[in-house]
Design an enzyme around this catalytic site. Structure first.
Site, mmCIF file in Angstrom:
data_model
loop_
_atom_site.group_PDB
_atom_site.id
_atom_site.type_symbol
_atom_site.label_atom_id
_atom_site.label_comp_id
_atom_site.label_asym_id
_atom_site.label_seq_id
_atom_site.Cartn_x
_atom_site.Cartn_y
_atom_site.Cartn_z
ATOM 1 N N CYS A 65 0.805 -1.221 0.000
ATOM 2 C CA CYS A 65 0.000 0.000 0.000
ATOM 3 C C CYS A 65 0.840 1.275 0.000
ATOM 4 O O CYS A 65 0.315 2.354 -0.255
ATOM 5 C CB CYS A 65 -0.966 0.007 1.189
ATOM 6 S SG CYS A 65 -0.175 0.208 2.801
ATOM 7 N N HIS A 102 -1.526 11.125 15.860
ATOM 8 C CA HIS A 102 -2.170 10.384 14.774
ATOM 9 C C HIS A 102 -1.100 9.501 14.148
ATOM 10 O O HIS A 102 -0.022 9.965 13.775
ATOM 11 C CB HIS A 102 -2.726 11.357 13.728
ATOM 12 C CG HIS A 102 -3.168 10.691 12.473
ATOM 13 N ND1 HIS A 102 -4.354 10.014 12.371
ATOM 14 C CD2 HIS A 102 -2.564 10.592 11.267
ATOM 15 C CE1 HIS A 102 -4.471 9.518 11.146
ATOM 16 N NE2 HIS A 102 -3.397 9.863 10.457
ATOM 17 N N HIS A 105 -4.369 4.363 10.168
ATOM 18 C CA HIS A 105 -5.685 3.727 10.246
ATOM 19 C C HIS A 105 -5.527 2.211 10.294
ATOM 20 O O HIS A 105 -4.490 1.681 9.895
ATOM 21 C CB HIS A 105 -6.543 4.116 9.033
ATOM 22 C CG HIS A 105 -6.904 5.567 9.028
ATOM 23 N ND1 HIS A 105 -6.073 6.526 8.491
ATOM 24 C CD2 HIS A 105 -7.988 6.219 9.513
ATOM 25 C CE1 HIS A 105 -6.638 7.720 8.632
ATOM 26 N NE2 HIS A 105 -7.800 7.557 9.255
ATOM 27 N N ASP A 109 -8.373 -5.845 6.188
ATOM 28 C CA ASP A 109 -7.909 -6.568 5.003
ATOM 29 C C ASP A 109 -6.471 -7.083 5.148
ATOM 30 O O ASP A 109 -5.763 -7.254 4.168
ATOM 31 C CB ASP A 109 -8.039 -5.687 3.755
ATOM 32 C CG ASP A 109 -7.201 -4.412 3.831
ATOM 33 O OD1 ASP A 109 -6.518 -4.187 4.860
ATOM 34 O OD2 ASP A 109 -7.228 -3.630 2.872
ATOM 35 N N ARG A 118 -4.946 -4.898 9.235
ATOM 36 C CA ARG A 118 -3.785 -4.200 8.660
ATOM 37 C C ARG A 118 -3.726 -2.819 9.281
ATOM 38 O O ARG A 118 -4.528 -1.954 8.987
ATOM 39 C CB ARG A 118 -3.907 -4.094 7.137
ATOM 40 C CG ARG A 118 -2.803 -3.233 6.501
ATOM 41 C CD ARG A 118 -2.886 -3.231 4.984
ATOM 42 N NE ARG A 118 -4.147 -2.765 4.473
ATOM 43 C CZ ARG A 118 -4.405 -1.513 4.061
ATOM 44 N NH1 ARG A 118 -3.454 -0.588 4.104
ATOM 45 N NH2 ARG A 118 -5.601 -1.182 3.597
ATOM 46 N N CYS A 120 -2.220 0.355 9.044
ATOM 47 C CA CYS A 120 -1.548 1.127 8.004
ATOM 48 C C CYS A 120 -1.052 2.419 8.660
ATOM 49 O O CYS A 120 -1.835 3.318 8.967
ATOM 50 C CB CYS A 120 -2.548 1.409 6.879
ATOM 51 S SG CYS A 120 -1.846 2.263 5.480
#
Length: 134
Positions: A65, A102, A105, A109, A118, A120
């Site tokens: 990704c 932050h 997310h 998947d 996952r 990410c």
């Protein structure tokens, strides 16, 4: 739950690079494939803002990704999850439980054999500490 570590906006700006500030304190996202990667070998990924251990190298995988991906956090209390409805989507945001940074997310998947999640995570939100380093 309120973050344990609280600093003023000016203190965060002084401590962090421009990109790290925008990502961790303003919930921006770094460009995919823009982070140079991390050192080889076993170790722990720390929050770049407060140094809290978040993920281990053995839960990292290549999802393709463009951002570092993990199957699970180091400990459930290391991160917090929040509903994120920005950008016309409903996602689950991941933040550092210690300082509220932050991180990215979490999506459903990931590799099924590792729980199917996952995480990410923006590479600029993480520092890597090799096992054995002080």
């Amino acid at each position: 739950m309120a973050p344990k570590i609280q600093k003023s906006d000016a203190e965060w700006r002084e401590q962090l690079s421009d990109t790290a500030y925008r990502v961790t304190r303003q919930a921006a996202t770094e460009r995919p494939f823009s982070h140079p990667g991390f050192a080889p070998g076993p170790g722990t990924f720390l929050c770049t803002c407060c140094g809290e251990p978040l993920f281990t190298k053995d839960t990292k995988f290549d999802s393709g990704c463009g951002w570092p991906s993990f199957t699970a956090p180091l400990a459930g209390e290391a991160i917090e999850e929040h509903v994120d409805t920005s950008h016309g989507m409903r996602r689950t945001e991941v933040t550092c439980a210690s300082c509220g940074a932050h991180l990215g997310h979490v999506f459903p998947d990931g590799p099924p054999q590792a729980g199917g999640l996952r995480y990410c995570i923006n590479g600029v939100a993480l520092d890597f500490k090799k096992d054995g380093e002080s």
